[in-house]
Scaffold this active site. Sequence first.
Site, mmCIF file in Angstrom:
data_model
loop_
_atom_site.group_PDB
_atom_site.id
_atom_site.type_symbol
_atom_site.label_atom_id
_atom_site.label_comp_id
_atom_site.label_asym_id
_atom_site.label_seq_id
_atom_site.Cartn_x
_atom_site.Cartn_y
_atom_site.Cartn_z
ATOM 1 N N LYS A 48 0.835 -1.202 0.000
ATOM 2 C CA LYS A 48 0.000 0.000 0.000
ATOM 3 C C LYS A 48 0.871 1.254 0.000
ATOM 4 O O LYS A 48 1.727 1.429 0.867
ATOM 5 C CB LYS A 48 -0.900 -0.019 1.243
ATOM 6 C CG LYS A 48 -1.863 1.139 1.337
ATOM 7 C CD LYS A 48 -2.982 0.843 2.319
ATOM 8 C CE LYS A 48 -2.692 1.199 3.738
ATOM 9 N NZ LYS A 48 -2.590 2.646 4.011
ATOM 10 N N ASP A 55 -3.525 4.313 -1.755
ATOM 11 C CA ASP A 55 -4.455 4.756 -0.706
ATOM 12 C C ASP A 55 -4.473 6.272 -0.626
ATOM 13 O O ASP A 55 -3.917 6.868 0.286
ATOM 14 C CB ASP A 55 -4.008 4.124 0.626
ATOM 15 C CG ASP A 55 -5.038 4.307 1.728
ATOM 16 O OD1 ASP A 55 -6.186 4.679 1.415
ATOM 17 O OD2 ASP A 55 -4.686 4.061 2.893
ATOM 18 N N LYS A 102 -7.435 8.092 -0.783
ATOM 19 C CA LYS A 102 -8.720 8.513 -0.198
ATOM 20 C C LYS A 102 -9.232 9.779 -0.883
ATOM 21 O O LYS A 102 -9.420 10.828 -0.255
ATOM 22 C CB LYS A 102 -8.581 8.742 1.309
ATOM 23 C CG LYS A 102 -8.204 7.475 2.074
ATOM 24 C CD LYS A 102 -8.302 7.674 3.570
ATOM 25 C CE LYS A 102 -7.980 6.408 4.345
ATOM 26 N NZ LYS A 102 -6.556 6.016 4.283
ATOM 27 N N ASP A 125 -13.402 14.821 -3.711
ATOM 28 C CA ASP A 125 -13.408 16.096 -4.439
ATOM 29 C C ASP A 125 -14.646 16.130 -5.321
ATOM 30 O O ASP A 125 -15.524 15.263 -5.199
ATOM 31 C CB ASP A 125 -12.099 16.219 -5.251
ATOM 32 C CG ASP A 125 -11.657 17.672 -5.405
ATOM 33 O OD1 ASP A 125 -12.508 18.518 -5.740
ATOM 34 O OD2 ASP A 125 -10.471 17.958 -5.208
ATOM 35 N N THR A 179 -11.988 5.485 11.038
ATOM 36 C CA THR A 179 -12.089 4.871 12.373
ATOM 37 C C THR A 179 -11.531 5.786 13.459
ATOM 38 O O THR A 179 -11.723 5.529 14.637
ATOM 39 C CB THR A 179 -11.364 3.517 12.414
ATOM 40 O OG1 THR A 179 -10.111 3.667 11.770
ATOM 41 C CG2 THR A 179 -12.165 2.443 11.742
ATOM 42 N N ARG A 224 2.579 -2.487 11.306
ATOM 43 C CA ARG A 224 3.591 -2.582 12.371
ATOM 44 C C ARG A 224 3.845 -3.989 12.877
ATOM 45 O O ARG A 224 5.012 -4.320 13.135
ATOM 46 C CB ARG A 224 3.238 -1.608 13.507
ATOM 47 C CG ARG A 224 3.523 -0.166 13.079
ATOM 48 C CD ARG A 224 2.835 0.838 13.956
ATOM 49 N NE ARG A 224 1.390 0.818 13.740
ATOM 50 C CZ ARG A 224 0.543 1.637 14.339
ATOM 51 N NH1 ARG A 224 0.982 2.519 15.216
ATOM 52 N NH2 ARG A 224 -0.743 1.579 14.078
HETATM 53 O O1 C5P Z 1 0.672 -0.498 11.421
HETATM 54 P P1 C5P Z 1 -0.763 -0.852 11.255
HETATM 55 O O2 C5P Z 1 -1.021 -2.342 11.048
HETATM 56 O O3 C5P Z 1 -1.663 -0.279 12.314
HETATM 57 O O4 C5P Z 1 -1.143 -0.139 9.866
HETATM 58 C C1 C5P Z 1 -2.447 -0.057 9.417
HETATM 59 C C2 C5P Z 1 -2.523 0.690 8.109
HETATM 60 O O5 C5P Z 1 -3.891 0.810 7.774
HETATM 61 C C3 C5P Z 1 -1.952 2.090 8.105
HETATM 62 O O6 C5P Z 1 -1.425 2.327 6.778
HETATM 63 C C4 C5P Z 1 -3.156 2.967 8.368
HETATM 64 O O7 C5P Z 1 -3.043 4.245 7.777
HETATM 65 C C5 C5P Z 1 -4.249 2.178 7.671
HETATM 66 N N1 C5P Z 1 -5.591 2.391 8.186
HETATM 67 C C6 C5P Z 1 -5.931 2.187 9.509
HETATM 68 N N2 C5P Z 1 -7.211 2.371 9.931
HETATM 69 C C7 C5P Z 1 -8.135 2.726 9.060
HETATM 70 C C8 C5P Z 1 -7.811 2.930 7.733
HETATM 71 C C9 C5P Z 1 -6.515 2.750 7.320
HETATM 72 O O8 C5P Z 1 -5.100 1.831 10.325
HETATM 73 N N3 C5P Z 1 -9.368 2.853 9.478
#
Ligand code: C5P
Length: 233
Positions: free
Chosen positions: A34, A61, A63, A66, A118, A209
């Site tokens: 992503k 991604d 988002k 517009d 979220t 992560r």
């Molecule tokens: O590191 P982690 O597993 O939390 O990464 C989650 C990814 O998903 C990040 O790129 C974050 O921006 C994205 N994301 C999120 N929650 C959302 C939408 C996207 O954590 N509701």
Amino acid sequence: MDARARLVLPLDVPSLEEAGGWLERLAGEVGVFKVGLELFTAAGPRAVEAVHEAGAACFLDLKLHDIPATMAKATRAAVQLGVRYLTVHAAAGPAALRAVAEETHGTATQLLAVTVLTSLDALELDAVGLAGPPEAAVERLGRLATEAGIDGLVCSPLECAPLRAALGDAPTLVVPGVRPAGSEKGDQRRTASPGEAIARGASLLVVGRPIRHAPDPAAAARAIVREIAEAAS
Ligand code: C5P
């Protein structure tokens, strides 16, 4: 779908060099990478090309939110880059959603709509004029997007089952906030394990992560792919 193609690794890094390091380490284990706002703002289409050169699919991604003409032209540019997934905001409205869906019709690019971020709780939603429980807004915007021809939705693990019940099997549901047993939750609150998320109806899992911070990221990615395959069988 092959389990590897259901795992998305976010390249949440500030430079092409760092993204390249992760692509080198993980392109054998992860099917989709992503590229988000940070990396795309810093490196532009070169980041998408780097994902493709590593032999993986790209999830762009951005988002988009517009007016319909602007969203349609940005979507056309993303289709030309050959991305497999592109995100837009459902709140852009029916005309904009129909316009972007038309741009991807007959191409290999799937559109995914974000319903309610979220990070917004009920109080913040109220402050922007979206009254009522967040779950109702998620379902309303999810229905609006799929009826306009959007292929799928980004949702939390807890929203999967209600969205499947409301919208059926067709939409691709992309679920971030996934945490394998024993890993740190970090800033994610509404989490589920990879197996739980698949069992609740997720199509793709976004896991950052827990893979990037693991002592052996390739092994962590392989374990998640195994868990996806087991839960899907
Ligand atoms: O590191 P982690 O597993 O939390 O990464 C989650 C990814 O998903 C990040 O790129 C974050 O921006 C994205 N994301 C999120 N929650 C959302 C939408 C996207 O954590 N509701």
